[in-house]
Design an enzyme around this catalytic site. Sequence first.
Site, PDB file in Angstrom:
ATOM      1  N   LYS A   1     -29.027 -52.086 -27.593  1.00 47.38           N
ATOM      2  CA  LYS A   1     -28.589 -53.467 -27.801  1.00 47.38           C
ATOM      3  C   LYS A   1     -27.104 -53.489 -28.124  1.00 47.38           C
ATOM      4  O   LYS A   1     -26.622 -52.668 -28.920  1.00 47.38           O
ATOM      5  CB  LYS A   1     -29.411 -54.101 -28.921  1.00 47.38           C
TER       6      LYS A   1
ATOM      7  N   SER B   1     -33.251 -62.218 -30.450  1.00 44.02           N
ATOM      8  CA  SER B   1     -31.977 -62.008 -29.799  1.00 44.02           C
ATOM      9  C   SER B   1     -31.919 -60.753 -28.931  1.00 44.02           C
ATOM     10  O   SER B   1     -30.995 -60.576 -28.145  1.00 44.02           O
ATOM     11  CB  SER B   1     -30.866 -61.939 -30.850  1.00 44.02           C
TER      12      SER B   1
ATOM     13  N   SER C   1     -36.209 -60.780 -34.000  1.00 44.72           N
ATOM     14  CA  SER C   1     -35.422 -60.562 -32.788  1.00 44.72           C
ATOM     15  C   SER C   1     -35.833 -59.359 -31.962  1.00 44.72           C
ATOM     16  O   SER C   1     -35.337 -59.178 -30.856  1.00 44.72           O
ATOM     17  CB  SER C   1     -33.934 -60.448 -33.137  1.00 44.72           C
TER      18      SER C   1
END
Length: 484
Positions: free
Chosen positions: A77, A152, A176
């Site tokens: 990420k 996210s 997330s």
Amino acid sequence: MVDYFKTNIDQLHQQLVAGEITSEQLVTETLKGMDAIDPEVAAFLARNDHAIDDAKKIDQAGIKADQPLAGMPIAIKDNIVTKDLTTTASSKMLENFVPIYNATVMDKLAAAGAINVGKTNLDEFAMGSSTETSALKTTKNAWDHTKVPGGSSGGSAAAVASGQVPVALGSDTGGSIRQPAAFNGIFGFKPTYGRVSRWGLIAFSSSLDAIGTLSRSVRDSVPVMNTIIGQDDRDSTTVDRPAEDLGAKIGQSMAGMKIALPKEYLGEGVDAAVADQIKAAAEQFKAMGATVEEVSLPHTKYAVPAYYIIASSEASSNLQRFDGIRYGFRAKDVKTLDDVYVRSRSEGFGAEVKRRIMLGTFSLSAGFYDAYFKKAGQIRTLITQDFETVFKDYDLIMAPTTPTPAFKIGDKVTDPVVMYMNDILTISVNLAGLPAASVPAGFVDGMPVGMQLIGKHFDEATIYQAAAAFEDANDYLAQIPGGK
């Protein structure tokens, strides 16, 4: 091209040890797969041009049987700092930022021989539930490209679910990791707060953030989590605990396990079809010998406002460092110091980030601190006590991960309150610092549904035990996006 729908990390590891395939070949095939798949999915923001060279070094050193991640491709990420590879947090503010150091988790993965193949898209500074607040691109759901991948960690989830990589790192502040895992029909794992170092994770909310994994199968998560856990002197919130195998209980019987099903997690706002899938999962656990009983977590209804006050307050403090002076975006043609600050932040941050900074700054301001931030902290304590009460009598808590399956791109992004409510089933876990996972639990109208499993502090092993047992009892891994 390597088919990650038909193989797992353990099988690939055995092939690497036996010399049936080299890490260079595996990484090369992975990059080819990314080239073929990602133009449509748009999960990746950057590709690691050194990945093949890194793989060659692993091959030269040799891969031993006790190195389960050596030579294994992994996606990261893009709010996790990577040396010499752009780390943007999907923001214009950091669009060209190239760090000079690695996050602790990256050093640990490198020491284990894992190969970072690229950085994945996310909601800007991890603030969002659909990856639509990214300033750089729009990622699609692996099952339906007209729908959001969740957020996210939407890029990491879509990269795994579309078969580009076997596993990816994400971060979880209020769901997330778990929410995009549910939307994409994969396994998402958030550890206990303090299990994994946050050093090098671009801070959103320091008391809530946790780094974890997204993978197709439960077992693929274990070697990654085993590698990245542990105390770090650079992160004072990490906990000193003896080394342990978080997957040690996988394969053990579910007989005698007591599982709680909170009535608040199946109430108003939860799609009836989603609730039905979770109830069916409860029946499966009973068939395995577990006990499933309804309980109450009465302060759940206050979780959303408490979470957004705490998270936004901490964000407003953490994002002060982005000032147009030291690094990151700086507005052009500025004439005064005030111009540098105001215009750099106004032009560099997106709407959602600015909204949360303003909410947090207001909550911390003189005259409002006691009414908002202090009160939210008190609610956080009550929510934690609710969990502690339930865990006196139960081993796990089960619930839906999300109120609905994935929604259409553009449907909800303009209504922040609706978007915030999308996290209602996951944020209590972060407020209490508990470990939790999302496990594929079926489909509604062709879209995946996730079941959330919540454990006691530092009892990740029981989550893995139940998640693996449930995965083994179903065929959800055999069902592939696009029917491949």
